[in-house]
Motif scaffolding. Structure first.
Motif, PDB file in Angstrom:
ATOM      1  N   THR A  79       0.839  -1.207   0.000  1.00  0.00           N
ATOM      2  CA  THR A  79       0.000   0.000   0.000  1.00  0.00           C
ATOM      3  C   THR A  79       0.871   1.252   0.000  1.00  0.00           C
ATOM      4  OG1 THR A  79      -1.796  -1.149   1.158  1.00  0.00           O
ATOM      5  CG2 THR A  79      -1.789   1.268   1.259  1.00  0.00           C
ATOM      6  N   SER A  80       1.929   1.229   0.784  1.00  0.00           N
ATOM      7  CA  SER A  80       2.832   2.388   0.835  1.00  0.00           C
ATOM      8  C   SER A  80       3.488   2.640  -0.517  1.00  0.00           C
ATOM      9  CB  SER A  80       3.906   2.177   1.906  1.00  0.00           C
ATOM     10  OG  SER A  80       3.347   2.151   3.201  1.00  0.00           O
ATOM     11  N   LEU A  81       3.848   1.570  -1.215  1.00  0.00           N
ATOM     12  CA  LEU A  81       4.443   1.723  -2.539  1.00  0.00           C
ATOM     13  C   LEU A  81       3.433   2.334  -3.515  1.00  0.00           C
ATOM     14  CD1 LEU A  81       6.438  -1.618  -2.751  1.00  0.00           C
ATOM     15  CD2 LEU A  81       7.431   0.688  -2.795  1.00  0.00           C
ATOM     16  N   ARG A  82       2.183   1.934  -3.395  1.00  0.00           N
ATOM     17  CA  ARG A  82       1.150   2.533  -4.269  1.00  0.00           C
ATOM     18  C   ARG A  82       1.063   4.034  -4.029  1.00  0.00           C
ATOM     19  NH1 ARG A  82      -1.179   5.413  -6.676  1.00  0.00           N
ATOM     20  NH2 ARG A  82      -3.221   5.303  -7.708  1.00  0.00           N
ATOM     21  N   HIS A  83       1.142   4.457  -2.776  1.00  0.00           N
ATOM     22  CA  HIS A  83       1.119   5.887  -2.485  1.00  0.00           C
ATOM     23  C   HIS A  83       2.360   6.573  -3.067  1.00  0.00           C
ATOM     24  CE1 HIS A  83      -2.463   6.353   0.012  1.00  0.00           C
ATOM     25  NE2 HIS A  83      -2.182   5.179   0.552  1.00  0.00           N
ATOM     26  N   VAL A 110       9.490  -4.832  -3.970  1.00  0.00           N
ATOM     27  CA  VAL A 110       9.612  -3.556  -4.681  1.00  0.00           C
ATOM     28  C   VAL A 110       9.747  -3.803  -6.183  1.00  0.00           C
ATOM     29  CG1 VAL A 110      11.065  -1.519  -5.015  1.00  0.00           C
ATOM     30  CG2 VAL A 110      10.556  -2.329  -2.703  1.00  0.00           C
ATOM     31  N   GLY A 111      10.510  -4.817  -6.553  1.00  0.00           N
ATOM     32  CA  GLY A 111      10.666  -5.139  -7.964  1.00  0.00           C
ATOM     33  C   GLY A 111       9.341  -5.513  -8.621  1.00  0.00           C
ATOM     34  N   ALA A 112       8.520  -6.275  -7.901  1.00  0.00           N
ATOM     35  CA  ALA A 112       7.213  -6.667  -8.435  1.00  0.00           C
ATOM     36  C   ALA A 112       6.303  -5.453  -8.604  1.00  0.00           C
ATOM     37  CB  ALA A 112       6.565  -7.688  -7.506  1.00  0.00           C
ATOM     38  N   ALA A 113       6.334  -4.548  -7.632  1.00  0.00           N
ATOM     39  CA  ALA A 113       5.520  -3.342  -7.724  1.00  0.00           C
ATOM     40  C   ALA A 113       5.956  -2.481  -8.898  1.00  0.00           C
ATOM     41  CB  ALA A 113       5.603  -2.554  -6.416  1.00  0.00           C
ATOM     42  N   SER A 143      -4.538  11.174 -15.700  1.00  0.00           N
ATOM     43  CA  SER A 143      -4.093  10.471 -14.507  1.00  0.00           C
ATOM     44  C   SER A 143      -5.161   9.558 -13.929  1.00  0.00           C
ATOM     45  CB  SER A 143      -3.638  11.487 -13.447  1.00  0.00           C
ATOM     46  OG  SER A 143      -4.682  12.393 -13.147  1.00  0.00           O
ATOM     47  N   ASP A 144      -6.445   9.892 -14.122  1.00  0.00           N
ATOM     48  CA  ASP A 144      -7.501   9.046 -13.562  1.00  0.00           C
ATOM     49  C   ASP A 144      -7.484   7.660 -14.189  1.00  0.00           C
ATOM     50  OD1 ASP A 144      -8.310  11.097 -11.929  1.00  0.00           O
ATOM     51  OD2 ASP A 144      -9.974  11.721 -13.201  1.00  0.00           O
ATOM     52  N   THR A 145      -7.371   7.610 -15.504  1.00  0.00           N
ATOM     53  CA  THR A 145      -7.305   6.322 -16.192  1.00  0.00           C
ATOM     54  C   THR A 145      -6.044   5.563 -15.807  1.00  0.00           C
ATOM     55  OG1 THR A 145      -8.527   7.218 -18.072  1.00  0.00           O
ATOM     56  CG2 THR A 145      -7.282   5.202 -18.451  1.00  0.00           C
ATOM     57  N   PHE A 146      -4.934   6.270 -15.750  1.00  0.00           N
ATOM     58  CA  PHE A 146      -3.669   5.643 -15.371  1.00  0.00           C
ATOM     59  C   PHE A 146      -3.768   5.069 -13.963  1.00  0.00           C
ATOM     60  CE2 PHE A 146       0.642   5.512 -13.766  1.00  0.00           C
ATOM     61  CZ  PHE A 146       1.360   5.010 -14.839  1.00  0.00           C
ATOM     62  N   ALA A 147      -4.323   5.847 -13.034  1.00  0.00           N
ATOM     63  CA  ALA A 147      -4.451   5.395 -11.649  1.00  0.00           C
ATOM     64  C   ALA A 147      -5.357   4.179 -11.542  1.00  0.00           C
ATOM     65  CB  ALA A 147      -4.988   6.533 -10.779  1.00  0.00           C
ATOM     66  N   THR A 148      -6.445   4.192 -12.286  1.00  0.00           N
ATOM     67  CA  THR A 148      -7.374   3.058 -12.261  1.00  0.00           C
ATOM     68  C   THR A 148      -6.700   1.792 -12.762  1.00  0.00           C
ATOM     69  OG1 THR A 148      -9.287   4.507 -12.578  1.00  0.00           O
ATOM     70  CG2 THR A 148      -9.573   2.181 -13.125  1.00  0.00           C
ATOM     71  N   ASP A 149      -5.985   1.913 -13.871  1.00  0.00           N
ATOM     72  CA  ASP A 149      -5.281   0.750 -14.421  1.00  0.00           C
ATOM     73  C   ASP A 149      -4.205   0.253 -13.452  1.00  0.00           C
ATOM     74  OD1 ASP A 149      -6.843   0.996 -16.649  1.00  0.00           O
ATOM     75  OD2 ASP A 149      -5.272   1.805 -17.946  1.00  0.00           O
ATOM     76  N   LEU A 150      -3.485   1.188 -12.842  1.00  0.00           N
ATOM     77  CA  LEU A 150      -2.435   0.806 -11.895  1.00  0.00           C
ATOM     78  C   LEU A 150      -3.028   0.113 -10.679  1.00  0.00           C
ATOM     79  CD1 LEU A 150       0.529   0.858 -11.037  1.00  0.00           C
ATOM     80  CD2 LEU A 150       0.145   3.148 -10.099  1.00  0.00           C
ATOM     81  N   ASP A 151      -4.107   0.652 -10.154  1.00  0.00           N
ATOM     82  CA  ASP A 151      -4.754   0.034  -8.991  1.00  0.00           C
ATOM     83  C   ASP A 151      -5.223  -1.383  -9.321  1.00  0.00           C
ATOM     84  OD1 ASP A 151      -4.373   2.215  -7.343  1.00  0.00           O
ATOM     85  OD2 ASP A 151      -6.326   3.099  -7.787  1.00  0.00           O
ATOM     86  N   HIS A 152      -5.763  -1.554 -10.520  1.00  0.00           N
ATOM     87  CA  HIS A 152      -6.247  -2.873 -10.932  1.00  0.00           C
ATOM     88  C   HIS A 152      -5.109  -3.887 -10.973  1.00  0.00           C
ATOM     89  CE1 HIS A 152      -8.480  -5.954 -13.089  1.00  0.00           C
ATOM     90  NE2 HIS A 152      -7.512  -5.988 -13.991  1.00  0.00           N
ATOM     91  N   VAL A 153      -3.994  -3.504 -11.590  1.00  0.00           N
ATOM     92  CA  VAL A 153      -2.863  -4.424 -11.709  1.00  0.00           C
ATOM     93  C   VAL A 153      -2.255  -4.718 -10.339  1.00  0.00           C
ATOM     94  CG1 VAL A 153      -0.559  -4.733 -12.680  1.00  0.00           C
ATOM     95  CG2 VAL A 153      -2.367  -3.708 -14.064  1.00  0.00           C
ATOM     96  N   LEU A 154      -2.070  -3.684  -9.524  1.00  0.00           N
ATOM     97  CA  LEU A 154      -1.482  -3.891  -8.204  1.00  0.00           C
ATOM     98  C   LEU A 154      -2.379  -4.767  -7.328  1.00  0.00           C
ATOM     99  CD1 LEU A 154      -0.044  -0.338  -7.403  1.00  0.00           C
ATOM    100  CD2 LEU A 154       1.253  -2.412  -7.899  1.00  0.00           C
ATOM    101  N   ALA A 155      -3.695  -4.598  -7.443  1.00  0.00           N
ATOM    102  CA  ALA A 155      -4.621  -5.423  -6.658  1.00  0.00           C
ATOM    103  C   ALA A 155      -4.523  -6.889  -7.060  1.00  0.00           C
ATOM    104  CB  ALA A 155      -6.050  -4.916  -6.827  1.00  0.00           C
ATOM    105  N   ARG A 156      -4.334  -7.141  -8.360  1.00  0.00           N
ATOM    106  CA  ARG A 156      -4.222  -8.526  -8.833  1.00  0.00           C
ATOM    107  C   ARG A 156      -2.925  -9.173  -8.377  1.00  0.00           C
ATOM    108  NH1 ARG A 156      -7.272 -10.093 -13.276  1.00  0.00           N
ATOM    109  NH2 ARG A 156      -6.307 -12.123 -12.871  1.00  0.00           N
ATOM    110  N   LEU A 157      -1.880  -8.365  -8.202  1.00  0.00           N
ATOM    111  CA  LEU A 157      -0.562  -8.918  -7.879  1.00  0.00           C
ATOM    112  C   LEU A 157      -0.216  -8.850  -6.393  1.00  0.00           C
ATOM    113  CD1 LEU A 157       1.604  -7.455 -10.801  1.00  0.00           C
ATOM    114  CD2 LEU A 157       0.577  -9.722 -10.633  1.00  0.00           C
TER     115      LEU A 157
END
Length: 200
Positions: free
Chosen positions: A87-91, A158-161, A179-193
């Motif tokens: 979560t911290s890395l996402r921030h 960190v490498g995976a993130a 940025s909204d689309t980018f953030a949404t896509d990033l959140d989706h991928v990070l949630a899956r991984l």
């Protein structure tokens, strides 16, 4: 104090002008074929002035990644110690997300990546800098750790993130609608991984 701010503004303006000139030359004749002398001559400055304001030719292309890395480390260090590393890395990645909001920023990012891809030496330097940023983020996570987290596991995390971040950047550039689309896509991928062990 006022004079210091004026100097900072002037320095940034000169740096921006040199960068614009350099990027124009990189488009015209390629990164490797463009020398510091070419840039200085086109900008109407001496070589000494170039090095004073721009550092190196490589810095003109990669310097913003260094600055983003500094900001990511600062964000990560400001996060609560009890927060999961993932979560911290996402921030921390919000630094990159914020840079996708403006069309002109996205266009420049496209140009910068095309310059990087055009030069094997520059791409190697880019990868080295990305590796350094990741190592600094690993250090920041380990500094706040309260358990027995190992460096190798934290490095892999960190490498995976970063792999997720890079995957979204590759698929989202240059057609990502802000940025909204980018953030949404990033959140989706990070949630899956996200590793189960990092969830609170």
């Amino acid at each position: 104090m006022v004079q210091s701010r004026v100097r900072d503004v002037a320095r940034r303006a000169v740096h921006a002008e040199i960068t614009a000139v350099a990027e124009s030359l990189f488009r015209e004749q390629g990164y490797d074929a463009t020398t510091v002398d070419h840039i200085a001559e086109r900008a109407g400055i001496s070589q000494r002035t170039f090095f004073r304001y721009a550092g190196t030719k490589e810095d003109l292309v990669l310097g913003e990644f260094d600055r983003q890395g500094e900001r990511m480390v600062d964000v990560l260090r400001s996060r609560p110690a009890e927060e999961s590393p993932w979560t911290s890395l996402r921030h921390a990645f919000e630094v990159v997300v914020a840079s996708r909001g403006d069309q002109s920023d996205r266009d420049r990012a496209k140009l910068v990546y095309s310059i990087i891809e055009s030069s094997p030496a520059l791409r190697a330097a880019y990868l080295d800098r990305m590796d350094l940023i990741q190592r600094r983020l690993v250090d920041a996570l380990l500094d706040r750790a309260t358990g027995t987290e190992s460096r190798v596991v934290t490095r892999a995390l960190v490498g995976a993130a970063f792999a997720a971040l890079n995957a979204v950047m590759e698929t989202c550039d240059p057609d990502c609608n802000g940025s909204d689309t980018f953030a949404t896509d990033l959140d989706h991928v990070l949630a899956r991984l996200e590793p189960a062990s990092t969830r609170n």
